[in-house]
Design a protein around this motif. Structure first.
Motif, PDB file in Angstrom:
ATOM      1  N   TYR A 115       0.833  -1.209   0.000  1.00  0.00           N
ATOM      2  CA  TYR A 115       0.000   0.000   0.000  1.00  0.00           C
ATOM      3  C   TYR A 115       0.866   1.258   0.000  1.00  0.00           C
ATOM      4  O   TYR A 115       0.579   2.231  -0.699  1.00  0.00           O
ATOM      5  N   LEU A 116       1.948   1.229   0.767  1.00  0.00           N
ATOM      6  CA  LEU A 116       2.863   2.371   0.829  1.00  0.00           C
ATOM      7  C   LEU A 116       3.488   2.638  -0.536  1.00  0.00           C
ATOM      8  O   LEU A 116       3.638   3.796  -0.954  1.00  0.00           O
ATOM      9  N   LYS A 117       3.834   1.592  -1.242  1.00  0.00           N
ATOM     10  CA  LYS A 117       4.419   1.738  -2.577  1.00  0.00           C
ATOM     11  C   LYS A 117       3.424   2.374  -3.540  1.00  0.00           C
ATOM     12  O   LYS A 117       3.791   3.198  -4.388  1.00  0.00           O
ATOM     13  N   LEU A 118       2.142   2.022  -3.394  1.00  0.00           N
ATOM     14  CA  LEU A 118       1.108   2.581  -4.270  1.00  0.00           C
ATOM     15  C   LEU A 118       0.903   4.071  -4.007  1.00  0.00           C
ATOM     16  O   LEU A 118       0.881   4.880  -4.942  1.00  0.00           O
ATOM     17  N   VAL A 119       0.749   4.440  -2.738  1.00  0.00           N
ATOM     18  CA  VAL A 119       0.424   5.836  -2.414  1.00  0.00           C
ATOM     19  C   VAL A 119       1.609   6.769  -2.627  1.00  0.00           C
ATOM     20  O   VAL A 119       1.426   7.973  -2.832  1.00  0.00           O
TER      21      VAL A 119
END
Length: 298
Positions: free
Chosen positions: A148-152
């Motif tokens: 999720y961190l990579k996406l945001v």
């Protein structure tokens, strides 16, 4: 003669003290006026315009030993003065070699820099299967948080453990939202309502990804307009601009259904009755429509 020697000794001592103070002042002045591009140590707090005070000179002479502990790293390991001296020497290109020559505020800045560099050097990320949070009994693994961190962040940050405590809490709250929402849905919606919600969510996703051109919308508008005028030449046709959103939604729904039905294999199982021709079926329908709604008489 004895008095003269005493006076001469005091005068010499005074002159030597003055010369020593002037030499220290000149040394600091030369250091601070020499261009330094490192930008790592700020010496703005050191005043060289005034004559150095005797107390400051005495403090400089009483520097702590290299083995002195000046702080602690995040794992409890001591930070020794020799590390700070080495850091300052490198940062100032040899102009300042002793931490104790700096004001208290700058000494704290040096300590924080050492602690930060130590934390980066000795950083150890947890494995992907590590549990980073538990929401209503449901575990959130580090792998999910990293993804999720990579996406945001669009790939700029990919490790959850590199965030500070506040940032971690914000991210975990974001990951907790679907968990809490799912629990509420399971508790308050029936099976049919859940399916309706999922269908609506799926349709919204398809609408967001389906592109419709102005040419398609205008063609549909003209077709509807021609059909309406064929039925009633005096019909009032709304302007194209007022129907734009409706036309777009209709095109999207048709494209979605066309895509869904494209590869569908349909088999119809017929009964053994003879199929009625469509013309006869229409006639039968017309006859049924003409039957008056009268009470049966004997």
């Amino acid at each position: 003669m004895k008095k003269f020697l005493i006076v001469l000794g005091l005068t010499s001592a005074f002159l030597m003290s003055t010369l020593s103070a002037d030499a220290l002042k000149n040394s600091l002045t030369n250091i601070l006026h020499t261009k330094d591009s490192s930008g790592m140590v700020n010496l703005n707090g050191v005043s060289v315009g005034a004559k150095p005070k005797q107390r400051m000179i005495n403090q400089a002479r009483k520097s702590r030993p290299a083995s002195a502990v000046i702080g602690r790293y995040n794992d409890g390991k001591p930070v020794h003065k020799r590390e700070a001296d080495k850091y300052i020497t490198k940062a100032t290109k040899g102009k300042i070699k002793d931490l104790d020559l700096l004001p208290k505020k700058q000494r704290l800045m040096v300590l924080k820099d050492l602690q930060r560099m130590y934390a980066i050097k000795h950083f150890k990320s947890r494995p992907a299967k590590a549990v980073v949070a538990i929401v209503n009994g449901q575990k959130i693994h580090k792998k999910s948080a990293d993804h999720y961190l990579k996406l945001v962040t669009k790939g700029k940050v990919t490790d959850f453990d590199k965030l500070d405590k506040k940032q971690r809490l914000v991210l975990i709250k974001e990951l907790a939202r679907p968990i809490v929402l799912q629990a509420d849905i399971d508790q308050n919606l029936t099976k049919d309502e859940k399916e309706a919600v999922l269908s609506q969510a799926w349709l919204q996703k398809q609408r967001a990804t389906t592109k419709v051109t102005n040419e398609q919308m205008l063609a549909l508008y003209e077709a509807k307009k021609a059909k309406a005028l064929a039925v009633n030449p005096q019909a009032q046709i709304p302007p194209y601009i007022s129907l734009g959103e409706n036309l777009k939604n209709e095109i999207i729904e048709k494209e979605i259904m066309a895509h869904l039905m494209k590869n569908v294999n349909i088999t119809v199982n017929f009964d053994s009755n003879k199929t009625v021709p469509s013309s006869q079926s229409n006639e039968s329908s017309e006859k049924l429509d003409k039957i008056s709604d009268k009470k049966e008489t004997k």
